[in-house]
Enzyme design. Structure first.
Site, PDB file in Angstrom:
ATOM      1  N   ARG A  50       0.822  -1.328  -0.019  1.00 56.42           N
ATOM      2  CA  ARG A  50      -0.055  -0.103   0.167  1.00 56.42           C
ATOM      3  C   ARG A  50       0.770   1.453   0.056  1.00 56.42           C
ATOM      4  NH1 ARG A  50      -4.586   0.847   4.622  1.00 56.42           N
ATOM      5  NH2 ARG A  50      -2.897   0.953   5.794  1.00 56.42           N
ATOM      6  N   LYS A 146      -2.592   6.968   1.258  1.00 57.11           N
ATOM      7  CA  LYS A 146      -2.459   7.297   2.519  1.00 57.11           C
ATOM      8  C   LYS A 146      -1.209   8.361   2.675  1.00 57.11           C
ATOM      9  CE  LYS A 146      -2.375   4.632   6.967  1.00 57.11           C
ATOM     10  NZ  LYS A 146      -3.238   5.434   7.720  1.00 57.11           N
ATOM     11  N   GLU A 179     -15.878   6.979   6.224  1.00 60.80           N
ATOM     12  CA  GLU A 179     -15.239   6.123   7.270  1.00 60.80           C
ATOM     13  C   GLU A 179     -14.814   7.163   8.464  1.00 60.80           C
ATOM     14  OE1 GLU A 179     -11.134   5.455   5.690  1.00 60.80           O
ATOM     15  OE2 GLU A 179     -11.225   7.335   4.692  1.00 60.80           O
TER      16      GLU A 179
HETATM   17  N1  PXG Z   1      -9.141   5.001   7.461  1.00 61.34           N
HETATM   18  C1  PXG Z   1      -8.341   6.053   7.462  1.00 61.34           C
HETATM   19  C2  PXG Z   1      -8.455   7.395   7.141  1.00 61.34           C
HETATM   20  C3  PXG Z   1      -6.998   5.744   8.173  1.00 61.34           C
HETATM   21  O1  PXG Z   1      -5.994   6.624   8.529  1.00 61.34           O
HETATM   22  C4  PXG Z   1      -7.776   3.486   8.404  1.00 61.34           C
HETATM   23  C5  PXG Z   1      -8.895   3.837   7.564  1.00 61.34           C
HETATM   24  C6  PXG Z   1      -7.689   2.066   8.815  1.00 61.34           C
HETATM   25  O2  PXG Z   1      -6.537   1.389   7.726  1.00 61.34           O
HETATM   26  P1  PXG Z   1      -5.765   0.239   8.474  1.00 61.34           P
HETATM   27  O3  PXG Z   1      -5.014  -0.191   7.359  1.00 61.34           O
HETATM   28  O4  PXG Z   1      -5.054   0.733   9.538  1.00 61.34           O
HETATM   29  O5  PXG Z   1      -6.568  -0.893   8.909  1.00 61.34           O
HETATM   30  C7  PXG Z   1      -6.753   4.286   8.655  1.00 61.34           C
HETATM   31  C8  PXG Z   1      -5.517   3.893   9.412  1.00 61.34           C
HETATM   32  C9  PXG Z   1      -5.098   7.281  14.341  1.00 61.34           C
HETATM   33  C10 PXG Z   1      -4.474   7.003  13.071  1.00 61.34           C
HETATM   34  O6  PXG Z   1      -4.518   8.078  15.340  1.00 61.34           O
HETATM   35  C11 PXG Z   1      -5.096   6.111  12.483  1.00 61.34           C
HETATM   36  C12 PXG Z   1      -4.643   5.803  11.321  1.00 61.34           C
HETATM   37  C13 PXG Z   1      -3.139   6.453  10.650  1.00 61.34           C
HETATM   38  C14 PXG Z   1      -2.916   7.245  11.866  1.00 61.34           C
HETATM   39  C15 PXG Z   1      -3.430   7.511  12.857  1.00 61.34           C
HETATM   40  O7  PXG Z   1      -6.349   6.888  14.787  1.00 61.34           O
HETATM   41  N2  PXG Z   1      -5.121   5.009  10.345  1.00 61.34           N
END
Ligand code: PXG
Length: 287
Positions: A50, A146, A179
């Site tokens: 990713r 991301k 989301e």
């Molecule tokens: N949506 C968004 C916008 C994200 O940033 C996810 C979904 C979940 O993806 P994964 O691959 O982790 O299952 C993310 C991931 C926080 C934080 O502080 C969260 C993410 C990145 C940085 C900080 O909650 N998220």
């Protein structure tokens, strides 16, 4: 604690980047949040894939092969003697001048941090609100990338803080559910599990994909379908997934209580299964 920064491991105090770094000046960069469970880095290859897709999309050339990047992550965990930790891997456009032009940034900045971190939103059910901030449309800045531009999520998080709840959900520009600020959303109704499709301005979460596969293996019906807030309000069960948060039930949304404030049966079974597999699916740090 040792942090990987541009080819070296340095002490936390010395892990500094330039004020001319375009990651800081413009949010011009990409990242991954990864977890290691009992010495196994969960879905490391998927995170690296990713990361490289995000890089390709914004024409950022990562100065390492995927194998080298995996080794950087493994070595960062190893050098800090960690078995359970959260890993933050970041690539910025690097140092440039005060203009926007990425061609003025010859060398990307690469760093990797690993430190212990509990599930971000706790272990019990959370309360959420819907934010008035919309998720960026796919033709503005695709949430599938991301990137370091998280102001949109941060503004929504500020609203959650002001409302005194744990998390905020964002709608897409058409008003369908997208989301959370850092997590994907799942709803359960009459035994069927649903999550918004990627076209609803969502990140293709690694945990989202894992939970989708688990649900299929466990014999549940699971659909990727556009969702309205109404469907969330009348859900039998509601939960979120993310690397930082893991799998967390939602017990209240915009004042509507879900499942009498209790974790639902399907959520519970998925969470248990997720806990079982996460220690075995991934890349081993130690021999
Ligand atoms: N949506 C968004 C916008 C994200 O940033 C996810 C979904 C979940 O993806 P994964 O691959 O982790 O299952 C993310 C991931 C926080 C934080 O502080 C969260 C993410 C990145 C940085 C900080 O909650 N998220």
């Amino acid at each position: 604690m040792k942090i990987y920064l541009n080819g070296k491991f340095v002490d936390k105090e010395d892990a500094k980047v330039s004020v001319y770094d375009h990651g800081l000046l413009y949010g011009d960069g990409i990242f991954e949040g990864i977890r290691v469970y009992d010495g196994v880095i969960f879905k490391l290859k998927e995170h690296i894939d990713r990361l490289y897709d995000s890089a390709k999309s914004i024409i950022l050339k990562i100065p390492h092969s995927k194998e080298e990047m995996e080794k950087i992550v493994v070595d960062t965990v190893k050098i800090n003697n960690l078995r359970d930790a959260y890993i933050r891997l970041v690539i910025t456009r690097g140092i440039g001048d005060l203009g926007l032009d990425p061609e003025k940034c010859p060398e990307p900045t690469v760093f990797c941090i690993a430190e212990p971190m509990k599930p971000l939103l706790g272990d019990s059910g959370i309360r959420v609100i819907t934010s008035s901030i919309r998720r960026l449309p796919v033709d503005v800045l695709n949430p599938a990338v991301k990137s370091l531009n998280y102001l949109n999520s941060i503004l929504a998080k500020i609203q959650a803080n002001y409302a005194g709840v744990h998390e905020a959900f964002l709608l897409d520009s058409e008003g369908y559910v997208a989301e959370g600020t850092g997590d994907n959303i799942f709803v359960v109704k009459n035994g069927v599990i649903k999550t918004p499709p990627l076209s609803s301005s969502v990140l293709k979460g690694i945990t989202r994909d894992v939970v989708t596969d688990l649900a299929k293996d466990m014999g549940y019906s699971i659909l990727e379908e556009r969702l309205t807030l109404h469907e969330l309000y009348v859900a039998d069960e509601l939960f979120i997934t993310g690397t930082a948060a893991e799998l967390v039930p939602v017990i209240e949304i915009d004042g509507r209580v879900i499942n009498n404030g209790n974790i639902g049966e399907i959520t519970k079974s998925l969470k248990e299964e997720f806990y079982k597999i996460r220690k075995v699916v991934g890349t081993k740090v130690y021999d």
